[in-house]
Design an enzyme around this catalytic site. Structure first.
Site, PDB file in Angstrom:
ATOM      1  N   ARG A  65       0.901  77.273  30.892  1.00 43.17           N
ATOM      2  CA  ARG A  65      -0.534  77.472  31.174  1.00 43.17           C
ATOM      3  C   ARG A  65      -1.066  78.646  30.360  1.00 43.17           C
ATOM      4  O   ARG A  65      -2.250  78.717  30.045  1.00 43.17           O
ATOM      5  CB  ARG A  65      -0.795  77.668  32.676  1.00 43.17           C
ATOM      6  CG  ARG A  65      -2.279  77.853  33.004  1.00 43.17           C
ATOM      7  CD  ARG A  65      -2.654  77.438  34.424  1.00 43.17           C
ATOM      8  NE  ARG A  65      -1.790  78.004  35.431  1.00 43.17           N
ATOM      9  CZ  ARG A  65      -1.770  79.301  35.794  1.00 43.17           C
ATOM     10  NH1 ARG A  65      -2.591  80.144  35.222  1.00 43.17           N
ATOM     11  NH2 ARG A  65      -0.943  79.723  36.722  1.00 43.17           N
ATOM     12  N   TYR A 118     -25.544  69.727  24.045  1.00 39.06           N
ATOM     13  CA  TYR A 118     -24.787  68.662  24.716  1.00 39.06           C
ATOM     14  C   TYR A 118     -25.086  68.654  26.218  1.00 39.06           C
ATOM     15  O   TYR A 118     -25.177  69.706  26.847  1.00 39.06           O
ATOM     16  CB  TYR A 118     -23.300  68.901  24.446  1.00 39.06           C
ATOM     17  CG  TYR A 118     -22.375  68.002  25.211  1.00 39.06           C
ATOM     18  CD1 TYR A 118     -22.364  66.629  24.969  1.00 39.06           C
ATOM     19  CD2 TYR A 118     -21.505  68.510  26.162  1.00 39.06           C
ATOM     20  CE1 TYR A 118     -21.512  65.808  25.667  1.00 39.06           C
ATOM     21  CE2 TYR A 118     -20.638  67.691  26.864  1.00 39.06           C
ATOM     22  CZ  TYR A 118     -20.646  66.332  26.617  1.00 39.06           C
ATOM     23  OH  TYR A 118     -19.802  65.520  27.299  1.00 39.06           O
ATOM     24  N   ASP A 194     -21.433  75.291  19.008  1.00 41.73           N
ATOM     25  CA  ASP A 194     -20.681  74.058  19.242  1.00 41.73           C
ATOM     26  C   ASP A 194     -20.682  73.281  17.924  1.00 41.73           C
ATOM     27  O   ASP A 194     -21.723  72.812  17.467  1.00 41.73           O
ATOM     28  CB  ASP A 194     -21.355  73.262  20.371  1.00 41.73           C
ATOM     29  CG  ASP A 194     -20.563  72.018  20.768  1.00 41.73           C
ATOM     30  OD1 ASP A 194     -19.828  71.481  19.916  1.00 41.73           O
ATOM     31  OD2 ASP A 194     -20.689  71.581  21.929  1.00 41.73           O
ATOM     32  N   LYS A 219     -13.223  64.489  19.985  1.00 38.28           N
ATOM     33  CA  LYS A 219     -14.025  63.748  19.029  1.00 38.28           C
ATOM     34  C   LYS A 219     -13.300  63.716  17.665  1.00 38.28           C
ATOM     35  O   LYS A 219     -12.251  63.138  17.565  1.00 38.28           O
ATOM     36  CB  LYS A 219     -15.414  64.375  18.940  1.00 38.28           C
ATOM     37  CG  LYS A 219     -16.028  64.703  20.336  1.00 38.28           C
ATOM     38  CD  LYS A 219     -16.336  63.492  21.184  1.00 38.28           C
ATOM     39  CE  LYS A 219     -16.681  63.830  22.635  1.00 38.28           C
ATOM     40  NZ  LYS A 219     -17.759  64.792  22.831  1.00 38.28           N
TER      41      LYS A 219
END
Ligand SMILES: *Cc1c(COP(=O)(O)O)cnc(C)c1O
Length: 403
Positions: A65, A118, A194, A219
């Site tokens: 993690r 977004y 972004d 993406k």
């Protein structure tokens, strides 16, 4: 967190070379492909050695993690491709965005957002930041918008961070990243961009002055429509806390398996972006010639208000375009008539995808709210894939004829 320190000395290498070889150098067996460390934890031969790793005296891994060698390879590669010092990977683009925004919010100053971002980021603002009492301001940062005076007055008032996106999803608006960066620097406010739509192959916001760049690796970085992932990149200083606090404590940790797949995807990123751009450019022209289409939004078309800025800051216009039809019904009829292009959200896959914000990603907003985000009822977003161009052209031509 992976430092791009080793990467920096090879920064003179070409993009494709970094994308293909950037993750090498850590495997004792000199495997050509980075090994997949599919493990939750790491063990120590004795408590003394453990102490040296935990104190940072010796490099090593403790628990996945916090960090994992496969994920670290990915972080190193994306940092190099973006021209940043450090990267942190996440389980999704929203994981990366949430971590960066919570990091900014710790300043307890207002956060400033471009109005054209977004929808998930927008929801994070309205459903998370605002209910938590974090002050939020929206400004129009489009090159053809209200100018940067709105941003300047927000910065005058004091801000904990600025967040924008270019080209924006799904309105395809362009922000002059260098100009916005320069203004933010004047006020000492960090800017996060972004960069999902262009990918690092076509645009590098850090080189234009931004502080942090975020990606949905779901993406173009992954590029095959088979995973979710996210990455944030910035200076070592900017990423230190995100790597050690927000990243591991939010728990939006990238699986090593997905990290490995994204590394594989990145090797062909440059080639794919060229092919996406070629096809999107051809389809944009086709749409522009149609009397059924009110507006084509593609930064590669000289008619786009952001064309000149996009040419300056992007190495290609990319694979995303939006088309405005007369209304909701026309948009639906066009989509129903497509055969090769599939109806679905997401983007950046080898398969072409079409999305209608008014019915799909932005259905939760009123018509007026969508208008204020630059999304008319008849706007349809196309993620142009890698299918044979003639097949895509015929598909679009026939769907336009069905209107
Ligand atoms: C998809 C997307 C995101 C969110 O990424 P996920 O991987 O779906 O969490 C963020 N920004 C943009 C521009 C996107 O297209």
């Amino acid at each position: 967190m992976a430092d791009g320190e080793e990467g920096r000395e090879v920064e003179s290498e070409g993009f494709e070379t970094m994308a293909i070889h950037g993750s090498e150098g850590e495997d004792p067996h000199r495997a050509l492909t980075p090994p997949l460390y599919m493990t939750s934890t790491f063990t120590f031969p004795n408590v003394e050695e453990m102490g040296r790793v935990l104190s940072g005296e010796r490099p090593g891994y403790v628990y996945s993690r916090g960090s994992n060698p496969t994920v670290a390879s990915l972080e190193k590669v994306v940092a190099q491709l973006e021209g940043g010092e450090s990267g942190v990977a996440f389980a999704s683009g929203m994981g990366a965005i949430a971590a960066v925004l919570l990091h900014f919010a710790k300043s307890r100053r207002p956060l400033v957002f471009s109005r054209h971002i977004y929808t998930g980021t927008r929801h994070f603002v309205s459903e998370m930041l605002e209910p938590l009492g974090i002050p939020v301001r929206f400004v129009d940062l489009r090159v053809n918008g209200e100018g940067l005076s709105g941003l300047r007055s927000r910065l005058e008032e004091g801000a904990g961070g600025v967040f924008c996106e270019s080209p924006s999803n799904p309105s395809l608006d362009i922000v002059d990243i260098a100009a916005v960066s320069a203004l933010c620097r004047e006020y000492g406010v960090p800017l996060a961009v972004d960069n999902t739509f262009p990918s690092p192959a076509l645009q590098n916001p850090l080189r234009l002055g931004a502080t942090i760049v975020v990606h949905s690796a779901t993406k173009y970085l992954g590029g095959h429509g088979d995973l979710l992932g996210g990455v944030a990149v910035g200076s070592r200083e900017a990423m230190r806390q995100i790597a050690t606090v927000e990243g591991p404590l939010l728990g939006a940790t990238l699986s090593p398996m997905n990290g490995w797949l994204i590394l594989r995807g990145i090797k062909t990123l440059s080639l794919r972006m060229e092919a996406h751009t070629l096809r999107a450019g051809a389809l944009a022209k086709l749409f522009a010639e149609s009397s059924q289409v009110l507006e084509v939004r593609y930064p590669g078309l000289p008619s786009h208000p952001g064309y000149e800025t996009a040419r300056r800051q992007m190495a290609g216009a990319g694979g995303m375009l939006s088309v405005v039809f007369a209304g909701r019904e026309e948009a639906g009829r066009f989509m129903n008539a497509l055969r090769v292009v599939k109806i679905g959200v997401s983007l950046g896959d080898p398969a072409s995808l079409v999305e209608h914000p008014a019915r799909m990603s932005h259905r939760g907003y009123s018509r007026e709210e969508r208008e204020s985000m630059g999304i008319p009822e008849g706007l349809v977003r196309l993620s142009v894939g890698l299918e044979s161009l003639p097949d895509l052209q015929i598909d679009v031509e026939e769907a336009l004829r069905a209107l």
